[in-house]
Design a protein around this motif. Structure first.
Motif, PDB file in Angstrom:
ATOM      1  N   ARG A   1      37.868  47.551  58.484  1.00 32.76           N
ATOM      2  CA  ARG A   1      37.087  48.627  57.411  1.00 32.76           C
ATOM      3  C   ARG A   1      36.144  49.310  58.217  1.00 32.76           C
ATOM      4  O   ARG A   1      35.402  50.082  57.607  1.00 32.76           O
ATOM      5  CB  ARG A   1      36.616  47.720  56.536  1.00 32.76           C
ATOM      6  CG  ARG A   1      36.624  48.600  55.205  1.00 32.76           C
ATOM      7  CD  ARG A   1      36.472  47.779  54.117  1.00 32.76           C
ATOM      8  NE  ARG A   1      36.305  48.617  52.608  1.00 32.76           N
ATOM      9  CZ  ARG A   1      35.255  49.008  52.165  1.00 32.76           C
ATOM     10  NH1 ARG A   1      34.179  48.352  52.664  1.00 32.76           N
ATOM     11  NH2 ARG A   1      35.231  49.682  51.082  1.00 32.76           N
ATOM     12  N   GLU A   2      35.670  48.794  59.585  1.00 34.51           N
ATOM     13  CA  GLU A   2      34.796  50.082  60.298  1.00 34.51           C
ATOM     14  C   GLU A   2      35.413  51.217  60.463  1.00 34.51           C
ATOM     15  O   GLU A   2      34.679  52.230  60.495  1.00 34.51           O
ATOM     16  CB  GLU A   2      34.230  49.315  61.639  1.00 34.51           C
ATOM     17  CG  GLU A   2      33.568  48.051  61.404  1.00 34.51           C
ATOM     18  CD  GLU A   2      32.127  48.442  60.869  1.00 34.51           C
ATOM     19  OE1 GLU A   2      31.599  49.421  61.474  1.00 34.51           O
ATOM     20  OE2 GLU A   2      31.570  47.839  59.963  1.00 34.51           O
ATOM     21  N   PHE A   3      36.838  51.283  60.714  1.00 32.00           N
ATOM     22  CA  PHE A   3      37.175  52.684  61.223  1.00 32.00           C
ATOM     23  C   PHE A   3      38.108  53.167  60.028  1.00 32.00           C
ATOM     24  O   PHE A   3      39.089  54.160  60.285  1.00 32.00           O
ATOM     25  CB  PHE A   3      37.580  52.745  62.471  1.00 32.00           C
ATOM     26  CG  PHE A   3      38.652  51.303  62.956  1.00 32.00           C
ATOM     27  CD1 PHE A   3      39.844  51.265  62.734  1.00 32.00           C
ATOM     28  CD2 PHE A   3      37.846  50.333  63.475  1.00 32.00           C
ATOM     29  CE1 PHE A   3      40.690  50.178  63.096  1.00 32.00           C
ATOM     30  CE2 PHE A   3      38.587  49.152  64.006  1.00 32.00           C
ATOM     31  CZ  PHE A   3      39.806  49.189  63.682  1.00 32.00           C
TER      32      PHE A   3
ATOM     33  N   GLU B   1      42.277  50.161  65.923  1.00 36.69           N
ATOM     34  CA  GLU B   1      41.577  51.277  66.139  1.00 36.69           C
ATOM     35  C   GLU B   1      42.278  52.351  66.908  1.00 36.69           C
ATOM     36  O   GLU B   1      42.260  53.488  66.548  1.00 36.69           O
ATOM     37  CB  GLU B   1      40.253  51.003  67.024  1.00 36.69           C
ATOM     38  CG  GLU B   1      39.529  52.201  67.158  1.00 36.69           C
ATOM     39  CD  GLU B   1      38.238  52.144  68.107  1.00 36.69           C
ATOM     40  OE1 GLU B   1      37.567  53.240  68.481  1.00 36.69           O
ATOM     41  OE2 GLU B   1      37.829  50.817  68.260  1.00 36.69           O
TER      42      GLU B   1
ATOM     43  N   VAL C   1      36.831  59.350  68.052  1.00 38.13           N
ATOM     44  CA  VAL C   1      36.641  57.885  67.616  1.00 38.13           C
ATOM     45  C   VAL C   1      36.743  57.739  65.945  1.00 38.13           C
ATOM     46  O   VAL C   1      36.133  58.605  65.359  1.00 38.13           O
ATOM     47  CB  VAL C   1      34.958  57.404  68.012  1.00 38.13           C
ATOM     48  CG1 VAL C   1      34.927  56.033  67.223  1.00 38.13           C
ATOM     49  CG2 VAL C   1      35.044  57.523  69.574  1.00 38.13           C
ATOM     50  N   PRO C   2      37.640  56.724  65.772  1.00 40.85           N
ATOM     51  CA  PRO C   2      37.879  56.784  64.298  1.00 40.85           C
ATOM     52  C   PRO C   2      36.582  56.112  63.523  1.00 40.85           C
ATOM     53  O   PRO C   2      36.091  55.138  63.983  1.00 40.85           O
ATOM     54  CB  PRO C   2      39.126  55.608  64.309  1.00 40.85           C
ATOM     55  CG  PRO C   2      38.963  55.119  65.359  1.00 40.85           C
ATOM     56  CD  PRO C   2      38.405  55.771  66.439  1.00 40.85           C
ATOM     57  N   VAL C   3      36.149  56.645  62.538  1.00 42.53           N
ATOM     58  CA  VAL C   3      35.291  56.072  61.530  1.00 42.53           C
ATOM     59  C   VAL C   3      35.950  56.035  60.029  1.00 42.53           C
ATOM     60  O   VAL C   3      36.882  56.964  59.783  1.00 42.53           O
ATOM     61  CB  VAL C   3      33.992  56.697  61.650  1.00 42.53           C
ATOM     62  CG1 VAL C   3      33.339  56.821  62.930  1.00 42.53           C
ATOM     63  CG2 VAL C   3      34.162  58.243  61.237  1.00 42.53           C
ATOM     64  N   PHE C   4      35.663  55.494  59.318  1.00 38.63           N
ATOM     65  CA  PHE C   4      35.943  54.918  57.951  1.00 38.63           C
ATOM     66  C   PHE C   4      36.003  56.423  57.149  1.00 38.63           C
ATOM     67  O   PHE C   4      36.915  56.834  56.672  1.00 38.63           O
ATOM     68  CB  PHE C   4      34.953  54.074  57.092  1.00 38.63           C
ATOM     69  CG  PHE C   4      35.581  53.792  55.777  1.00 38.63           C
ATOM     70  CD1 PHE C   4      36.208  52.600  55.805  1.00 38.63           C
ATOM     71  CD2 PHE C   4      35.212  54.733  54.894  1.00 38.63           C
ATOM     72  CE1 PHE C   4      36.830  52.543  54.335  1.00 38.63           C
ATOM     73  CE2 PHE C   4      35.608  54.367  53.341  1.00 38.63           C
ATOM     74  CZ  PHE C   4      36.412  53.245  53.148  1.00 38.63           C
ATOM     75  N   GLU C   5      35.113  57.332  57.222  1.00 34.76           N
ATOM     76  CA  GLU C   5      35.010  58.366  56.551  1.00 34.76           C
ATOM     77  C   GLU C   5      35.920  59.551  56.693  1.00 34.76           C
ATOM     78  O   GLU C   5      36.644  59.928  55.984  1.00 34.76           O
ATOM     79  CB  GLU C   5      33.596  59.155  56.538  1.00 34.76           C
ATOM     80  CG  GLU C   5      32.430  58.260  55.496  1.00 34.76           C
ATOM     81  CD  GLU C   5      33.029  58.071  54.010  1.00 34.76           C
ATOM     82  OE1 GLU C   5      33.591  59.059  53.291  1.00 34.76           O
ATOM     83  OE2 GLU C   5      32.692  57.132  53.618  1.00 34.76           O
ATOM     84  N   ASP C   6      36.432  59.510  58.342  1.00 34.29           N
ATOM     85  CA  ASP C   6      37.433  60.479  58.909  1.00 34.29           C
ATOM     86  C   ASP C   6      38.672  59.982  58.125  1.00 34.29           C
ATOM     87  O   ASP C   6      39.517  60.770  57.919  1.00 34.29           O
ATOM     88  CB  ASP C   6      37.119  60.486  60.150  1.00 34.29           C
ATOM     89  CG  ASP C   6      36.022  61.270  60.639  1.00 34.29           C
ATOM     90  OD1 ASP C   6      35.767  62.379  59.889  1.00 34.29           O
ATOM     91  OD2 ASP C   6      35.517  61.160  61.749  1.00 34.29           O
ATOM     92  N   SER C   7      38.967  58.562  58.374  1.00 30.11           N
ATOM     93  CA  SER C   7      40.222  58.173  57.925  1.00 30.11           C
ATOM     94  C   SER C   7      40.413  58.257  56.521  1.00 30.11           C
ATOM     95  O   SER C   7      41.664  58.422  55.906  1.00 30.11           O
ATOM     96  CB  SER C   7      40.283  56.555  58.292  1.00 30.11           C
ATOM     97  OG  SER C   7      39.974  56.231  59.719  1.00 30.11           O
TER      98      SER C   7
END
Length: 267
Positions: free
Chosen positions: A183-185, A131, A147-153
């Motif tokens: 894969r959560e982030f 993360e 905070v990293p999230v999947f959609e941002d990445s």
């Protein structure tokens, strides 16, 4: 499905183009987002005597020829910050090698280049701690992110790649839970060929067992990943790097078709 494929290292133009030609059916497949991969330098070879590649200038020149001739998107890895700018002029994705997955300056430099960043999880890393490597790239691209999230990445172009974890000396195992954790982030790529590597097992170079590439890949697609990284060579036993864990283009094509069938069945 993202598919990253190609020979481990650029050996010469003939082999590079032979592999590129053999991957054409996969590159044109309607269900595949294809990236051609090869390294201009293998900077972390076990032995000083091992073949490293043609170097930055010649290697990028050959990858540019592949891109022009076949129309492929290109992925290659960088080991030092000075390599990023010239590599980003050719590549669509720049990869942070597993041993450098916490190297802040390198991650930031690649993120600043504007291309997709693919960070390989270190063999020594807790998947949850990736993360923070992800956030280094994301905050460089968008400083307001906390905070990293999947959609941002996915939107900003930061991927993570699983390539196995050290298990004692000279062996790797794949903890399939790591695919779900990361894969959560970020979008997650499963590196099926490096995951069957056996570091240092071949007297000064890495060994491996390519027989496990297919079953591990089937497990990964069933769990849920965004893509696969598979290095391929027409004659793996003759390859100058990672031959023991690479598969032939024909085997790769058959495996990818199986993975697509599994993926479709789950949706």
């Amino acid at each position: 499905m993202i598919l990253i494929a190609g020979p481990c290292v650029i050996e010469n133009k003939d082999i590079l183009f032979e592999v590129a030609e053999s991957l054409s059916p996969l590159a044109s497949h309607q269900d595949i987002e294809f990236y051609f991969k090869s390294s201009f330098d293998k900077a972390n070879r076990t032995s000083l005597e091992s073949y490293r590649g043609p170097g930055l200038e010649k290697g990028l020149e050959l990858l540019a020829e592949v891109k022009k001739h076949f129309g492929y998107k290109i992925l290659t890895d960088v080991h030092e910050c000075y390599q990023v700018k010239p590599a980003a002029e050719i590549a669509d994705v720049l990869q942070i090698p597993a041993f450098l997955c916490r190297q802040t300056d390198l991650i930031v430099e690649v993120a600043k280049s504007g291309v997709i960043v693919n960070i390989k999880k270190g063999q020594f890393m807790n998947p949850a701690d990736m993360e923070y490597s992800t956030l280094k790239a994301l905050k460089t691209k968008k400083p307001s992110l906390q905070v990293p999230v999947f959609e941002d990445s996915k939107h900003l172009g930061v991927w993570l790649t699983e390539r196995g974890s050290s298990f004692g000396y000279g062996n790797l195992v794949v903890d399939m839970r790591s695919l779900l954790i990361m894969r959560e982030f970020a979008p997650v790529i499963f590196d099926a060929t490096h995951s069957v590597q056996m570091p240092g097992a071949a007297k000064g170079k890495s060994g491996g067992n390519s027989n496990f590439v297919a079953p591990l890949s089937r497990a990964a697609v069933a769990i849920g990943v965004d893509g696969f990284f598979m290095e391929t060579h027409p004659r793996p036993s003759e390859a100058l790097s990672d031959g023991a864990n690479m598969i032939t283009p024909q085997d790769l094509q058959e495996l990818v078709e199986t993975l697509l069938k599994v993926q479709r069945s789950l949706h």
